[in-house]
Motif scaffolding. Sequence first.
Motif, PDB file in Angstrom:
ATOM      1  N   PHE A 204      14.863  32.223  37.575  1.00  0.00           N
ATOM      2  CA  PHE A 204      15.758  32.843  38.553  1.00  0.00           C
ATOM      3  C   PHE A 204      15.536  32.228  39.928  1.00  0.00           C
ATOM      4  CE2 PHE A 204      17.050  36.071  41.578  1.00  0.00           C
ATOM      5  CZ  PHE A 204      18.157  36.684  41.008  1.00  0.00           C
ATOM      6  N   GLU A 205      14.280  32.130  40.347  1.00  0.00           N
ATOM      7  CA  GLU A 205      13.966  31.577  41.670  1.00  0.00           C
ATOM      8  C   GLU A 205      14.309  30.096  41.743  1.00  0.00           C
ATOM      9  OE1 GLU A 205      13.304  33.252  44.227  1.00  0.00           O
ATOM     10  OE2 GLU A 205      13.056  35.183  43.217  1.00  0.00           O
ATOM     11  N   ARG A 206      14.143  29.383  40.649  1.00  0.00           N
ATOM     12  CA  ARG A 206      14.458  27.949  40.658  1.00  0.00           C
ATOM     13  C   ARG A 206      15.961  27.733  40.849  1.00  0.00           C
ATOM     14  NH1 ARG A 206      16.221  24.044  37.102  1.00  0.00           N
ATOM     15  NH2 ARG A 206      15.572  21.932  37.672  1.00  0.00           N
ATOM     16  N   VAL A 207      16.788  28.532  40.167  1.00  0.00           N
ATOM     17  CA  VAL A 207      18.234  28.394  40.317  1.00  0.00           C
ATOM     18  C   VAL A 207      18.643  28.634  41.770  1.00  0.00           C
ATOM     19  CG1 VAL A 207      20.475  29.364  39.681  1.00  0.00           C
ATOM     20  CG2 VAL A 207      18.745  28.962  37.923  1.00  0.00           C
ATOM     21  N   LEU A 208      18.109  29.689  42.374  1.00  0.00           N
ATOM     22  CA  LEU A 208      18.453  29.982  43.761  1.00  0.00           C
ATOM     23  C   LEU A 208      17.997  28.856  44.689  1.00  0.00           C
ATOM     24  CD1 LEU A 208      17.719  33.807  44.109  1.00  0.00           C
ATOM     25  CD2 LEU A 208      19.870  32.644  43.576  1.00  0.00           C
ATOM     26  N   ALA A 209      16.823  28.289  44.405  1.00  0.00           N
ATOM     27  CA  ALA A 209      16.321  27.195  45.243  1.00  0.00           C
ATOM     28  C   ALA A 209      17.233  25.972  45.155  1.00  0.00           C
ATOM     29  CB  ALA A 209      14.897  26.835  44.828  1.00  0.00           C
ATOM     30  N   VAL A 210      17.696  25.645  43.952  1.00  0.00           N
ATOM     31  CA  VAL A 210      18.596  24.499  43.779  1.00  0.00           C
ATOM     32  C   VAL A 210      19.918  24.752  44.501  1.00  0.00           C
ATOM     33  CG1 VAL A 210      19.943  23.196  42.083  1.00  0.00           C
ATOM     34  CG2 VAL A 210      17.550  23.719  41.630  1.00  0.00           C
ATOM     35  N   CYS A 211      20.436  25.966  44.400  1.00  0.00           N
ATOM     36  CA  CYS A 211      21.680  26.292  45.102  1.00  0.00           C
ATOM     37  C   CYS A 211      21.514  26.105  46.608  1.00  0.00           C
ATOM     38  CB  CYS A 211      22.104  27.730  44.790  1.00  0.00           C
ATOM     39  SG  CYS A 211      22.686  27.984  43.091  1.00  0.00           S
ATOM     40  N   ARG A 212      20.403  26.600  47.157  1.00  0.00           N
ATOM     41  CA  ARG A 212      20.161  26.454  48.597  1.00  0.00           C
ATOM     42  C   ARG A 212      20.068  24.983  48.993  1.00  0.00           C
ATOM     43  NH1 ARG A 212      16.593  30.860  47.694  1.00  0.00           N
ATOM     44  NH2 ARG A 212      14.837  29.411  47.566  1.00  0.00           N
ATOM     45  N   GLU A 213      19.343  24.204  48.175  1.00  0.00           N
ATOM     46  CA  GLU A 213      19.168  22.777  48.481  1.00  0.00           C
ATOM     47  C   GLU A 213      20.498  22.032  48.518  1.00  0.00           C
ATOM     48  OE1 GLU A 213      16.549  21.382  45.487  1.00  0.00           O
ATOM     49  OE2 GLU A 213      14.832  22.560  46.195  1.00  0.00           O
ATOM     50  N   HIS A 214      21.488  22.523  47.771  1.00  0.00           N
ATOM     51  CA  HIS A 214      22.778  21.832  47.695  1.00  0.00           C
ATOM     52  C   HIS A 214      23.863  22.538  48.511  1.00  0.00           C
ATOM     53  CE1 HIS A 214      20.676  19.925  44.343  1.00  0.00           C
ATOM     54  NE2 HIS A 214      21.569  18.965  44.401  1.00  0.00           N
ATOM     55  N   GLY A 215      23.445  23.404  49.450  1.00  0.00           N
ATOM     56  CA  GLY A 215      24.398  23.950  50.401  1.00  0.00           C
ATOM     57  C   GLY A 215      25.103  25.227  50.011  1.00  0.00           C
ATOM     58  N   TRP A 216      24.606  25.941  48.996  1.00  0.00           N
ATOM     59  CA  TRP A 216      25.228  27.222  48.617  1.00  0.00           C
ATOM     60  C   TRP A 216      24.186  28.324  48.679  1.00  0.00           C
ATOM     61  CZ3 TRP A 216      26.634  28.972  42.994  1.00  0.00           C
ATOM     62  CH2 TRP A 216      27.288  30.208  43.044  1.00  0.00           C
ATOM     63  N   VAL A 217      24.355  29.229  49.620  1.00  0.00           N
ATOM     64  CA  VAL A 217      23.508  30.416  49.713  1.00  0.00           C
ATOM     65  C   VAL A 217      24.402  31.614  49.413  1.00  0.00           C
ATOM     66  CG1 VAL A 217      21.969  31.798  51.146  1.00  0.00           C
ATOM     67  CG2 VAL A 217      22.044  29.307  51.440  1.00  0.00           C
ATOM     68  N   PRO A 218      24.438  32.076  48.169  1.00  0.00           N
ATOM     69  CA  PRO A 218      25.353  33.164  47.801  1.00  0.00           C
ATOM     70  C   PRO A 218      25.098  34.412  48.648  1.00  0.00           C
ATOM     71  CG  PRO A 218      24.365  32.173  45.846  1.00  0.00           C
ATOM     72  CD  PRO A 218      23.624  31.635  47.020  1.00  0.00           C
ATOM     73  N   PRO A 219      26.152  35.039  49.179  1.00  0.00           N
ATOM     74  CA  PRO A 219      25.960  36.262  49.963  1.00  0.00           C
ATOM     75  C   PRO A 219      25.434  37.419  49.118  1.00  0.00           C
ATOM     76  CG  PRO A 219      28.296  35.861  49.574  1.00  0.00           C
ATOM     77  CD  PRO A 219      27.570  34.638  49.118  1.00  0.00           C
ATOM     78  N   ARG A 220      25.641  37.338  47.814  1.00  0.00           N
ATOM     79  CA  ARG A 220      25.134  38.367  46.907  1.00  0.00           C
ATOM     80  C   ARG A 220      24.901  37.743  45.541  1.00  0.00           C
ATOM     81  NH1 ARG A 220      27.989  44.214  45.417  1.00  0.00           N
ATOM     82  NH2 ARG A 220      26.449  44.876  43.860  1.00  0.00           N
TER      83      ARG A 220
END
Length: 324
Positions: A204-220
Motif C-alpha cells: 500500500f505504501e509503495r503504491v502511494l510513494a510511486v504515485c507521488r514520485e510521478h506527480g499524483w497525490v490523490p486527495p483521497r
Amino acid sequence: MDLGRHLRYFLVVAREGHFGEASVELGIAQPALSQSVRRLEEELGVTLFDRSRRQVALTPAGRLLVAQARDLVAGEARLRETMRRLRDGELGTLRAAVRPGTPATALRGLVEGMAEHAPGLDVDLCEMSGTELVRALGEGTVDTGLLTAPFEGSGLVGEPVCQEELGAALPRGEAPTRPATVALADLAGRELVLSTRRSDPAWFERVLAVCREHGWVPPRVREAGDTGFLLGLVLAGLGVGLETAEATAREPRLAWRRLEGAPLSRRTEAVRPARDAHPAAPVFAEVAARVLSGPSRPHGPLADRDEERPWSLVYGGRSLTRPR
C-alpha cells in the motif's frame, strides 16, 4: 520461568506502548502483565521500558530485544505446532494460503498441479490477506502462501512466482482513446481506489510513494477489501483503480489503460519460513509460478520438461514419492 510466555507479553506491550491496552488484548489483568514484564527484566538484567511517561517507551535494550523476541516466539510456536501435527498424524498435509478473490481457474490449477507433482500429499488451501499470512507463518499454523511483495515479516523467505503490470481502471466514458497510455501525473486531482492498507501495508505504501514520485497525490484514497468492490467503486465514479488488465476485464463497463513508463507492477511471492519449512513448500512455489505465470512463461525447475524424473519428499517419517 516461562520465557516464551513472558516474551509474548513483552512484544504486545512493545507494540501497543501501553500496559492497559496490552492487558486487554491479552485478556489478563494489568498487574499480572506488569509483573510478567518485571520478571523478564530481572531475568535478563536490563530495563526494557521507560515508564516515566503516560505511554511506555522501549529502552535501547528493549528495542534490541524486540527482533530477537519475535524470532524466539515464532520458533516456539512453530515447534509446538509441528509437535501437535506429529501427534495428530497431520504431517502429510501442506497448509497453503492464497489471496482472497483468487480466480477459480487459478485455484484449480494449484490443486491439480500439486496432485501431479506431489502425489499423496494432502493440500489444504485457505484464504488469507498478506498480514494474516505473515502472522500465520510466524505462528506455524500455515506452511506456505502467496502474497504481494514487499511484505513485512522476519524469519520468512519469498520466492517470486509472477509479476503483473498495473494500469488505470476507469469508466469507459472517462478513459482517453488517444493516447493509449495514461501518465500518473494526468490523474492529478482524482481520487484513488486501492486494496486495503491492513491487508498489505508495505505494498500500500509503495503504491502511494510511486504515485507521488510521478506527480499524483490523490486527495483521497478509498480502500477496497477485494477486487469486485474495487471495480464497483471505480464504476460508481468514486476514483481511479490501479489494477491489472485481466482483473479490470471482469467489468465490461470499465476500460484499462497502460501507465506511461509502466511504473507499477505487482509481484506475487510464495512465502515460507526460512527455517524448518515444510519440504513441499518449494514445490508449491514452483506450481504456483507455472499456474499464475501461464504456460507461455514457464518458471523454475518444474518448467523444464526433464523434471519428469522421479523425486520424493520425506517428512515426519512419511515418504511422498513421484513415480517414474
